[in-house]
Design a protein around this motif. Structure first.
Motif, PDB file in Angstrom:
ATOM      1  N   THR A  14       1.232  -0.746  -0.104  1.00 22.70           N
ATOM      2  CA  THR A  14      -0.179  -0.021  -0.338  1.00 22.70           C
ATOM      3  C   THR A  14       0.878   0.626   0.356  1.00 22.70           C
ATOM      4  N   LEU A  15       0.514   1.897  -1.131  1.00 27.01           N
ATOM      5  CA  LEU A  15       1.355   3.349  -0.792  1.00 27.01           C
ATOM      6  C   LEU A  15       0.781   4.797   0.300  1.00 27.01           C
ATOM      7  N   SER A  16       2.152   5.111   0.998  1.00 26.63           N
ATOM      8  CA  SER A  16       1.840   6.165   2.237  1.00 26.63           C
ATOM      9  C   SER A  16       0.861   6.580   2.029  1.00 26.63           C
ATOM     10  N   VAL A  17       0.556   8.169   0.380  1.00 23.44           N
ATOM     11  CA  VAL A  17      -0.292   8.566  -0.465  1.00 23.44           C
ATOM     12  C   VAL A  17      -0.283   7.685  -1.136  1.00 23.44           C
ATOM     13  N   ALA A  42      -2.640  19.252  -4.867  1.00 28.04           N
ATOM     14  CA  ALA A  42      -1.224  19.875  -5.013  1.00 28.04           C
ATOM     15  C   ALA A  42      -0.581  18.362  -4.916  1.00 28.04           C
ATOM     16  N   PRO A  43       0.414  18.678  -5.926  1.00 31.81           N
ATOM     17  CA  PRO A  43       1.101  17.825  -6.168  1.00 31.81           C
ATOM     18  C   PRO A  43       2.585  17.464  -5.069  1.00 31.81           C
ATOM     19  N   LEU A  44       3.464  16.252  -5.565  1.00 30.98           N
ATOM     20  CA  LEU A  44       3.606  15.598  -4.457  1.00 30.98           C
ATOM     21  C   LEU A  44       5.446  15.463  -4.821  1.00 30.98           C
ATOM     22  N   ALA A  45       6.468  15.540  -3.993  1.00 27.74           N
ATOM     23  CA  ALA A  45       7.510  15.457  -3.630  1.00 27.74           C
ATOM     24  C   ALA A  45       8.260  14.334  -2.897  1.00 27.74           C
ATOM     25  N   ILE A  46       7.343  13.218  -3.305  1.00 28.67           N
ATOM     26  CA  ILE A  46       7.412  12.191  -2.633  1.00 28.67           C
ATOM     27  C   ILE A  46       7.926  10.575  -2.891  1.00 28.67           C
ATOM     28  N   ALA A  62      14.753  10.432   1.225  1.00 24.98           N
ATOM     29  CA  ALA A  62      15.035  11.904   0.760  1.00 24.98           C
ATOM     30  C   ALA A  62      13.545  12.011  -0.260  1.00 24.98           C
ATOM     31  N   SER A  63      13.397  13.501  -1.023  1.00 29.61           N
ATOM     32  CA  SER A  63      11.834  13.024  -1.687  1.00 29.61           C
ATOM     33  C   SER A  63      12.612  14.627  -2.763  1.00 29.61           C
TER      34      SER A  63
END
Length: 425
Positions: A14-17, A42-46, A62-63
Motif C-alpha cells: 500500500t502506498l503511503s499516500v 497538490a503535486p507531490l515530491a515524496i 529523500a524527496s
C-alpha cells in the motif's frame, strides 16, 4: 501485481499516500521507484520504493527538490533514474533530477529545452539516450523532441530536429523488432509514427580476458567514420579509441578490442562503456569482464540401482588469469542446476529454451555443489551440471559440464520367491 503464469492480480503493498499522475521506474536490482504525482489537491515530491521480494512499499527519506505531477522517470544504463518535467500545479516544468538508487538520494541535473508534462520518455535500446517527446507545454500540446544523455558533458539535454508529425500528450512509446526503431503512438491522435536512431552494441554482455569484443551498430550515415571510445568504469587507464566506417546501409562493425589482464591492465572485474559518435548521432553500450569458469561433473555411483540415491558433485573453477598465465581457483558464489537432458532442445549456454528436466539446484561453496537424486526406474539418463555465475563486473561467467551417462539398473525380481508363493497359492 499480476502473476506471470496465472494472470491473476494479487496485493502488492500500500502506498503511503494515494496518488495519481505519478511516475514509476524499475531499478536494476528489481525494485521499483514510485515518485511524484498528485494527491488530488497538490503535486507531490515524496518517493517510495516497492520491493517485489517482500511485497512491501516503503517511503524514501529523500524527496524531489520540486513537487511534480505528470512527470517521467526513466532508468539509465548505469542504474540512475532520470526524473524529468511535469507540472508543479502552476506551470509545466523544464527542470530535471537524478535519483541515485545506491545512495537513495535525488540531485539536480540539466534542464529540458522545452518545459513539458504528460510527455513520453524511454531509454532507447542499444543507444542509452532518453527519448523525450510531446506532452503539454503551458497549455499547448507540443510535437517537439529532445534527448538526454548524461555521458555527453557539453549538453545533457539536446534538441532533436526530427519533430513528431503530430503533437501528442499522454502518448506511449515501445521498441520494435527492428534495431534502432521505436513506435510512438496515441496521445490524442489516432495514428502512430516511427522514430529512428543510431545504435551500438556488443555481441555479448560479458567477456573473458583476451576474448575479442565485437562492436556493431546501425542507423549511421553511410560512409561516415564513427569514433568508438572504450572506457573502463574505474578510470584507471587511458581510454581506447577505435574507428568504424559505416557501410552503404549505415551499419558499423569493429573487432579491435579485447579485455586485458596483465601487469598494466587489470580488466577482470571491470565494467566497460563503449561510446559511438558520428557526424550527427551518438550511442552508448556497456559490457563487463567477469572471470571465465569451468565445470566438471561426477556421480557417486554409476551404474546405480533404481530407487537408490545418487549424489552428483559439480566442481567449478574460476580463472584469475594473469597475462597469458592461467590461474584456476575454486569458484566463489553462483549456483549449479542439475539437469536430466533426455528431453532437452537447447544448450545450457543459451538464454532461453528447454534445458531438460531440472532435478535440482545447489549453491556453490568452496568450488563445489552437490545434489542427490533417486531415479525411480531403469535406463540411461544424460545428466549435465549448468553453472550460473555471479556475472557482472565482479563475478564469474557461466559454464557447463560435459554430459555424463548415468546408468540405472531396473529393480530385480526374486523369481524363486515368486514361484514359491505361486505354488503355495
Amino acid at each position: 501485481m499480476t502473476g506471470g503464469r496465472t494472470g491473476t492480480s494479487v496485493p502488492a503493498g500500500t502506498l503511503s499516500v494515494a496518488r495519481a499522475d505519478h511516475a514509476a521506474a524499475r531499478l536494476l536490482d528489481g525494485r521499483v521507484l514510485i515518485v511524484g504525482g498528485s494527491d488530488g489537491n497538490a503535486p507531490l515530491a515524496i518517493a517510495e520504493i516497492f520491493d517485489p521480494a517482500t511485497g512491501s512499499i516503503a517511503p524514501l527519506p529523500a524527496s524531489l527538490a520540486t513537487p511534480r505531477m505528470k512527470l517521467s522517470a526513466t532508468t539509465l544504463l548505469d542504474g540512475h533514474v532520470l526524473v524529468a518535467g511535469g507540472n508543479d500545479g502552476v506551470q509545466d516544468l523544464a527542470t530535471a533530477e537524478i535519483f541515485d538508487a545506491e545512495l537513495g538520494i535525488f540531485w539536480a541535473t540539466s534542464s529540458l529545452h522545452t518545459p513539458r508534462s504528460g510527455h513520453v520518455a524511454m531509454l532507447l535500446p542499444n543507444n542509452n539516450t532518453v527519448l523525450i517527446a510531446g506532452g503539454m507545454s503551458n497549455g499547448v500540446p507540443v510535437a517537439s523532441v529532445e534527448r538526454f544523455a548524461h555521458w555527453i558533458e557539453s549538453e545533457m539535454f539536446y534538441a532533436d530536429s526530427n519533430t513528431m508529425a503530430a503533437a501528442r500528450t499522454g502518448a506511449v512509446a515501445v521498441p520494435t523488432a527492428r534495431d534502432g526503431v521505436v513506435l510512438v503512438g496515441g496521445g490524442g491522435s489516432s495514428d502512430a509514427e516511427f522514430y529512428g536512431f543510431a545504435t551500438v552494441k556488443t555481441d555479448k554482455l560479458d567477456y573473458a580476458p583476451y576474448e575479442t569484443v565485437t562492436i556493431s551498430g546501425s542507423g549511421w550515415q553511410p560512409g561516415e567514420t564513427v569514433r568508438l571510445r572504450v572506457t573502463e568504469d574505474s578510470d584507471s587507464h587511458y581510454d581506447w579509441v577505435l574507428e568504424a566506417i559505416a557501410d552503404d546501409s549505415g551499419n558499423v562493425i569493429n573487432r579491435d578490442f579485447y579485455p586485458r589482464n596483465d601487469d598494466v591492465y587489470h580488466s577482470v572485474g571491470m565494467r566497460f562503456y563503449v561510446t559511438a559518435v558520428g557526424i550527427a548521432s551518438q550511442a552508448e553500450a556497456t559490457f563487463t569482464d567477469a572471470m571465465p569458469s569451468r565445470t566438471n561433473l561426477t556421480s557417486s555411483l554409476n551404474p546405480s540401482p533404481a530407487g537408490q540415491s545418487v549424489t552428483f558433485t559439480a566442481t567449478v573453477d574460476m580463472n584469475e588469469k594473469h597475462g597469458n598465465t592461467d590461474n584456476w581457483q575454486p569458484a566463489v558464489g553462483g549456483s549449479v542446476k542439475f539437469y536430466d537432458r533426455t528431453t532437452a532442445t537447447a544448450a545450457c549456454d543459451q538464454n532461453n529454451g528447454n534445458y531438460g528436466v531440472l532435478l535440482g539446484t545447489s549453491a556453490v561453496s568452496a568450488g563445489q555443489a552437490t545434489f542427490s537424486y533417486a531415479f525411480p526406474s531403469g535406463g540411461t539418463y544424460p545428466i549435465q551440471a549448468c553453472y550460473r555465475g555471479t556475472g557482472g563486473n565482479d563475478g564469474t561467467q557461466d559454464s557447463f559440464s560435459p554430459v555424463i551417462a548415468q546408468s540405472v539398473n531396473s529393480a530385480t525380481v526374486n523369481t524363486a520367491t515368486t514361484a514359491s508363493n505361486a505354488s503355495a497359492t
